[in-house]
Design an enzyme around this catalytic site. Structure first.
Site, mmCIF file in Angstrom:
data_model
loop_
_atom_site.group_PDB
_atom_site.id
_atom_site.type_symbol
_atom_site.label_atom_id
_atom_site.label_comp_id
_atom_site.label_asym_id
_atom_site.label_seq_id
_atom_site.Cartn_x
_atom_site.Cartn_y
_atom_site.Cartn_z
ATOM 1 C CB SER A 25 -14.099 33.894 8.414
ATOM 2 O OG SER A 25 -13.686 34.280 7.537
ATOM 3 N NE ARG A 29 -14.645 37.935 11.170
ATOM 4 C CZ ARG A 29 -14.238 37.479 10.650
ATOM 5 N NH1 ARG A 29 -13.784 36.518 10.547
ATOM 6 N NH2 ARG A 29 -13.971 38.860 9.768
ATOM 7 N N GLY A 97 -3.532 35.258 8.799
ATOM 8 C CA GLY A 97 -4.006 37.161 9.796
ATOM 9 C C GLY A 97 -4.925 37.067 10.016
ATOM 10 N NE ARG A 125 -1.235 37.772 4.837
ATOM 11 C CZ ARG A 125 -2.165 37.234 5.378
ATOM 12 N NH1 ARG A 125 -2.256 36.178 5.955
ATOM 13 N NH2 ARG A 125 -3.248 37.284 4.700
ATOM 14 C CB SER A 170 -8.943 44.747 4.492
ATOM 15 O OG SER A 170 -8.934 44.149 5.759
ATOM 16 C CD GLN A 172 -7.635 39.411 7.216
ATOM 17 O OE1 GLN A 172 -6.842 39.888 7.567
ATOM 18 N NE2 GLN A 172 -7.314 38.144 7.367
ATOM 19 C CG ASP A 322 -9.693 33.348 1.820
ATOM 20 O OD1 ASP A 322 -9.064 34.669 1.263
ATOM 21 O OD2 ASP A 322 -10.791 34.002 2.767
ATOM 22 C CE LYS A 349 -6.912 38.517 0.638
ATOM 23 N NZ LYS A 349 -7.396 38.470 1.865
ATOM 24 N NE ARG A 399 -7.909 31.290 1.075
ATOM 25 C CZ ARG A 399 -8.454 29.985 2.105
ATOM 26 N NH1 ARG A 399 -9.469 28.572 2.105
ATOM 27 N NH2 ARG A 399 -9.557 30.733 3.143
HETATM 28 C C1 S3P Z 1 -10.887 37.223 6.594
HETATM 29 C C2 S3P Z 1 -10.644 38.161 5.554
HETATM 30 C C3 S3P Z 1 -10.334 37.972 3.888
HETATM 31 C C4 S3P Z 1 -9.614 36.741 4.040
HETATM 32 C C5 S3P Z 1 -8.919 35.569 5.398
HETATM 33 C C6 S3P Z 1 -10.321 35.994 6.646
HETATM 34 C C7 S3P Z 1 -11.457 36.976 7.311
HETATM 35 O O1 S3P Z 1 -8.912 38.686 4.686
HETATM 36 O O2 S3P Z 1 -8.713 36.778 2.728
HETATM 37 O O3 S3P Z 1 -8.813 34.589 4.728
HETATM 38 O O4 S3P Z 1 -12.061 36.456 8.477
HETATM 39 O O5 S3P Z 1 -11.981 38.348 8.129
HETATM 40 P P1 S3P Z 1 -9.041 40.668 4.825
HETATM 41 O O6 S3P Z 1 -9.901 41.009 5.448
HETATM 42 O O7 S3P Z 1 -7.912 40.830 4.745
HETATM 43 O O8 S3P Z 1 -9.240 40.555 2.706
#
Ligand code: S3P
Length: 439
Positions: A25, A29, A97, A125, A170, A172, A322, A349, A399
């Site tokens: 993550s 970012r 994603g 997705r 979420s 994301q 996760d 996921k 995973r």
């Molecule tokens: C993530 C947020 C999660 C997670 C993904 C990484 C992120 O997803 O499952 O592996 O880096 O913001 P969601 O925010 O859709 O739950």
């Protein structure tokens, strides 16, 4: 040809110390925000996995210079919305994603149309969860197949701040809107169900105008467009999601002990530790320190022979989102019936993970009761698998592969796990570390 991992023997007892690769993550970012900064940013211990390399490839296509050196990665940003590219550009988020959703926020002001594509898994997705709020800012999105990639984005020059309720937990979705807010006039106000807060901590560190108020269930986040983002260096800490596989490996192997160095233990990510400890796992945090708003620690794990079932409080779901596949594995070896509810997001996921978790436990001889948003797991503390188990056609979900490997190493049986290269998505050194622990 898909590469198969065969495991016939359980792992022998161990006492080791390991280092885990950088947090996914934070790595994604950093790449995206460094592309919006002015000048040269450097990251150390950046995760060099396919998801992060896909992020780097995307910003390169968008005209940003990137240099990958032996010990660090360098990005030379052009400022907010400083991408330079030709008409009809296609960018590929591959399996990620996080990349696919977050980058849309950064592109919201792009004057030229951009097509975004992904691999087979990502193309299944839902993207409406981000394009609906991003449309409210003033951008347009065109799908061929409703709410699925590929999609074409057409940005707007008059992007205005929005009010947005993020109700899935979420990060994301929340972060995509936060990234769009960097381009928006006026204020963007987000009410977000609790989820990982790396974007917020980075915004604060980068002095982007952000105000956060917290209630028990929601965070209230106000963001205003910054004048500029200064280049920034960052030392990426170890990934707790990757560490979780080794926490469970150690918990389920008798007379063993493992020290994992320098892991990010941000409180919005440590659901796995809280849940496993409630189930009787022996996990200790050592040498805790702070880094730019994040918390880092070494994690010591000892085997546990007294695991008990859990009725998992749903307020922990987002902070362990996760890690559920390996948590289910611990439930399979715990005394009693474990219950996990409100976990429908797991089926959104890289693969339908709630269904896959149940399917793999069933193959192992564990009884489950599965609904659309919950699972009950009937634990068997003395479980010893004797039969062959084959894991394949799981959309190469990294995973699922790693959970199956840990199951094979701790529960016995003769396993054949297809698509070994799936680990490259998040954790290319996974099998090397397993080897190190086995010797
Ligand atoms: C993530 C947020 C999660 C997670 C993904 C990484 C992120 O997803 O499952 O592996 O880096 O913001 P969601 O925010 O859709 O739950």
């Amino acid at each position: 040809m898909s590469k198969i991992l065969s495991i016939k023997d359980k792992i022998k007892k161990f006492n080791k110390r390991i280092q885990i690769s950088g947090d996914k993550s934070l790595s994604i970012r950093w790449v995206l925000l460094a592309s919006q900064a002015i000048g040269k940013s450097k990251a150390y211990n950046l995760l060099m996995s396919e998801d992060v390399l896909a992020a780097i490839a995307c910003i390169k296509k968008l005209g940003i210079k990137v240099r990958i050196n032996k010990n660090y990665c360098e990005i030379i940003g052009n400022g907010i919305n400083g991408f330079r590219y030709k008409e009809n550009l296609v960018i590929n988020a591959k399996n990620s994603g996080t990349l696919g959703r977050l980058i849309l926020g950064l592109l919201i002001k792009s004057p030229k149309k951009i097509k975004i594509i992904g691999d087979k898994s990502l193309s299944k997705r839902d993207f409406s969860r981000v394009t609906l709020p991003l449309e409210k800012f003033g951008a347009k999105f065109y799908y061929k197949i409703k709410n699925k990639l590929p999609l074409t984005l057409h940005g707007s020059q008059s992007i205005k701040g929005i009010k947005y309720l993020e109700n899935k937990g979420s990060a994301q979705c929340k972060s995509s809107v936060m990234f769009a807010a960097l381009n928006a006039s006026g204020k963007t106000s987000i009410r977000a169900k609790k989820s990982r807060n790396h974007s917020e901590l980075l915004f604060k560190y980068l002095k982007i105008p952000i105000k956060i108020k917290k209630s028990k269930k929601y965070d209230f986040i106000d963001i205003k467009k910054p004048k500029k983002i200064n280049a920034f260096n960052y030392q990426i800490p170890g990934d707790i999601s990757s560490s979780a596989f080794f926490m469970v490996l150690t918990t389920l192997t008798t007379n063993s002990k493992l020290l994992i160095k320098d892991v990010n233990i941000n409180s919005s990510r440590i659901g796995v530790i809280v849940i496993l400890k409630k189930m009787g796992a022996k996990i200790f945090l050592k040498n805790q320190r702070n880094y730019r708003g994040e918390k880092i620690s070494d994690i010591l794990i000892k085997s546990s022979n007294n695991l008990k079932a859990i009725n998992c409080p749903p307020n922990l779901n987002s902070s362990a989102i996760d890690e559920f596949l390996v948590i289910f594995l611990v439930a399979a070896k715990a005394k009693g019936i474990s219950y996990f509810k409100d976990v429908s997001e797991l089926n959104q996921k890289e693969s339908p993970r709630l269904n896959w978790g149940s399917k793999i436990l069933n193959m192992m001889g564990i009884k489950t009761e599965l609904t659309k948003d919950s699972i009950k797991i009937y634990g068997q503390p003395n479980l010893e698998i004797k039969k062959p188990i084959i894991i394949k056609n799981y959309l190469k979900d990294h995973r699922v592969f790693m959970m199956s490997t840990i199951a094979a190493l701790t529960c016995g049986g003769q396993w054949k796990i297809y698509d070994k290269d799936s680990i490259n998505t998040s954790f290319p050194s996974f099998l090397k570390i397993i080897k190190k622990i086995s010797n």
